[in-house]
Motif scaffolding. Structure first.
Motif, mmCIF file in Angstrom:
data_model
loop_
_atom_site.group_PDB
_atom_site.id
_atom_site.type_symbol
_atom_site.label_atom_id
_atom_site.label_comp_id
_atom_site.label_asym_id
_atom_site.label_seq_id
_atom_site.Cartn_x
_atom_site.Cartn_y
_atom_site.Cartn_z
ATOM 1 N N ALA A 76 42.196 -28.992 -15.174
ATOM 2 C CA ALA A 76 40.981 -28.242 -14.608
ATOM 3 C C ALA A 76 39.898 -29.228 -14.063
ATOM 4 N N ASP A 102 33.247 -18.051 -22.819
ATOM 5 C CA ASP A 102 34.055 -19.361 -23.077
ATOM 6 C C ASP A 102 33.243 -20.490 -23.718
ATOM 7 N N ASP A 103 34.427 -21.422 -24.208
ATOM 8 C CA ASP A 103 33.740 -22.549 -25.114
ATOM 9 C C ASP A 103 32.832 -23.468 -24.197
ATOM 10 N N ILE A 104 33.486 -23.875 -23.206
ATOM 11 C CA ILE A 104 32.708 -24.985 -22.352
ATOM 12 C C ILE A 104 32.989 -24.792 -20.970
ATOM 13 N N LEU A 105 31.811 -24.891 -20.377
ATOM 14 C CA LEU A 105 32.009 -24.840 -18.574
ATOM 15 C C LEU A 105 31.851 -26.199 -18.311
ATOM 16 N N GLU A 106 33.074 -26.480 -17.330
ATOM 17 C CA GLU A 106 33.064 -28.140 -17.095
ATOM 18 C C GLU A 106 33.154 -28.135 -15.632
ATOM 19 N N SER A 107 34.398 -28.267 -14.741
ATOM 20 C CA SER A 107 34.402 -28.140 -13.362
ATOM 21 C C SER A 107 33.934 -26.926 -13.098
ATOM 22 N N GLY A 108 34.315 -25.984 -13.816
ATOM 23 C CA GLY A 108 33.773 -24.420 -13.509
ATOM 24 C C GLY A 108 35.207 -23.515 -12.895
ATOM 25 N N LYS A 109 36.408 -24.412 -12.738
ATOM 26 C CA LYS A 109 37.226 -23.802 -12.036
ATOM 27 C C LYS A 109 37.992 -22.558 -12.695
ATOM 28 N N THR A 110 37.939 -22.830 -14.154
ATOM 29 C CA THR A 110 38.616 -21.683 -14.923
ATOM 30 C C THR A 110 37.691 -20.296 -14.811
ATOM 31 N N LYS A 134 28.892 -28.621 -19.731
ATOM 32 C CA LYS A 134 28.797 -30.230 -19.100
ATOM 33 C C LYS A 134 28.497 -29.845 -17.688
ATOM 34 N N TYR A 154 30.871 -36.235 -23.678
ATOM 35 C CA TYR A 154 32.100 -36.399 -24.542
ATOM 36 C C TYR A 154 33.140 -35.521 -24.724
ATOM 37 N N PHE A 155 34.187 -35.963 -25.044
ATOM 38 C CA PHE A 155 35.117 -34.817 -25.399
ATOM 39 C C PHE A 155 34.800 -34.137 -26.933
ATOM 40 N N VAL A 156 34.404 -33.015 -26.705
ATOM 41 C CA VAL A 156 34.203 -32.472 -28.160
ATOM 42 C C VAL A 156 35.090 -31.722 -28.841
ATOM 43 N N ASP A 162 39.604 -28.093 -29.766
ATOM 44 C CA ASP A 162 40.742 -28.948 -30.088
ATOM 45 C C ASP A 162 40.972 -30.023 -29.253
HETATM 46 P P1 IMP Z 1 36.814 -26.110 -16.377
HETATM 47 O O1 IMP Z 1 35.325 -25.739 -16.315
HETATM 48 O O2 IMP Z 1 37.607 -25.380 -15.629
HETATM 49 O O3 IMP Z 1 36.801 -27.402 -15.873
HETATM 50 O O4 IMP Z 1 37.477 -26.091 -17.891
HETATM 51 C C1 IMP Z 1 36.566 -25.896 -18.873
HETATM 52 C C2 IMP Z 1 37.729 -26.145 -20.153
HETATM 53 O O5 IMP Z 1 38.256 -27.305 -20.419
HETATM 54 C C3 IMP Z 1 37.112 -25.488 -21.491
HETATM 55 O O6 IMP Z 1 37.234 -23.892 -21.527
HETATM 56 C C4 IMP Z 1 37.922 -26.112 -22.373
HETATM 57 O O7 IMP Z 1 38.887 -25.358 -22.803
HETATM 58 C C5 IMP Z 1 38.360 -27.540 -21.678
HETATM 59 N N1 IMP Z 1 37.377 -28.453 -22.268
HETATM 60 C C6 IMP Z 1 36.717 -29.147 -21.350
HETATM 61 N N2 IMP Z 1 36.018 -30.037 -21.986
HETATM 62 C C7 IMP Z 1 36.424 -30.063 -23.152
HETATM 63 C C8 IMP Z 1 35.927 -30.631 -24.236
HETATM 64 O O8 IMP Z 1 35.098 -31.700 -24.650
HETATM 65 N N3 IMP Z 1 36.771 -30.454 -25.735
HETATM 66 C C9 IMP Z 1 37.742 -29.371 -25.681
HETATM 67 N N4 IMP Z 1 37.919 -28.905 -24.557
HETATM 68 C C10 IMP Z 1 37.164 -29.034 -23.382
#
Ligand code: IMP
Ligand code: MG
Length: 180
Positions: A76, A102-110, A134, A154-156, A162
Motif C-alpha cells: 500500500a 480505519d486504524d491508520i491513514l498512510e498513503s491513502g490508497k486503501t 501519518k 514509526y511502525f506502531v 499488528d
Molecule cells: P494506506 O493508507 O493505503 O497506505 O494504508 C494504511 C494501512 O496500512 C493501515 O490501515 C494499516 O493497516 C497499515 N499500516 C500502516 N502503517 C502501519 C503501522 O505503523 N502499523 C500497523 N499497520 C500499519
C-alpha cells in the motif's frame, strides 16, 4: 515500559488518551447531522477503534448501522500497491451517509479506493474517521474528516494494529523497542 512477548513497548497513545479522544471524535461526528448513517469498519486493523468509537457515538446520541469490509492492500505504501475487496459489506449504500473507520491513514490508497467504491455505488456521502494519520507518508490527495491523532513516522502496534497478527490486544498504541 510495558513488556509484551519479551519486547519492551514504548507507549505513544495511552488507553485513557484514546478514550478521551474517541469521545471528542464522536461529538464531531454528531455535529454533522448525518441521516441514516452507515458505519463501515475497514478490517482488520480498525476493529478495536471501531468498537470503541461506535460506543462513544452511542454515548452522544447516535444510532448508526454497522458493517465490515475486508480490504487488502499489497504494498500500500508503494506506487505498485494494489487494493482489492476480500470480503464486501452486505448492505446497500445507495442514498446513505457512510462513515468509513480505519486504524491508520498512510498513503491513502486503501481509503481512497474504498471511498470511491462507496460513491460509485451511490452513497450520498462518504466520510472517513481514522485513529492515526501519518501525513508524511501520503501518496494520494485523500484526507480524513475525523483524525484521532497525528502519528509520528514509526511502525506502531496495539489497539487493533499488528506485526504479523501479534500485539493487536494491547489497550494502547505503541512502538516495539526491542528485547527486554
Ligand atoms: P494506506 O493508507 O493505503 O497506505 O494504508 C494504511 C494501512 O496500512 C493501515 O490501515 C494499516 O493497516 C497499515 N499500516 C500502516 N502503517 C502501519 C503501522 O505503523 N502499523 C500497523 N499497520 C500499519
Ligand atoms: Mg488497515
Amino acid at each position: 515500559m510495558p513488556v509484551v512477548r519479551d519486547k519492551e513497548i514504548e507507549v505513544l497513545f495511552s488507553a485513557s488518551a484514546i478514550a478521551r479522544r474517541n469521545l471528542e471524535l464522536a461529538k464531531d461526528i454528531a455535529a454533522h447531522d448525518y441521516t441514516d448513517l452507515l458505519v463501515i469498519s475497514v478490517l482488520k486493523g480498525s476493529f478495536i477503534f471501531a468498537a470503541d468509537l461506535i460506543r462513544a457515538m452511542h454515548d452522544v446520541g447516535l444510532s448508526p448501522e454497522v458493517e465490515f469490509i475486508f480490504i487488502s492492500s499489497y504494498g500500500a505504501g508503494t506506487t505498485s500497491g494494489e487494493v482489492r475487496v476480500l470480503r464486501d459489506i452486505d448492505n446497500e449504500v445507495k442514498g446513505r451517509d457512510v462513515l468509513l473507520i480505519d486504524d491508520i491513514l498512510e498513503s491513502g490508497k486503501t481509503l481512497k479506493f474504498t471511498r470511491e467504491l462507496m460513491m460509485s455505488r451511490g452513497a450520498k456521502s462518504c466520510s472517513i474517521a481514522v485513529l492515526l494519520d501519518k501525513r508524511m507518508r501520503r501518496k494520494t490527495d485523500l484526507d480524513a474528516d475525523y483524525v484521532g491523532f497525528d502519528c509520528p513516522d514509526y511502525f506502531v502496534v496495539g489497539y487493533g494494529m499488528d506485526v504479523a497478527h501479534a500485539f493487536r490486544e494491547l489497550p494502547f498504541v505503541g512502538v516495539v523497542k526491542g528485547d527486554a
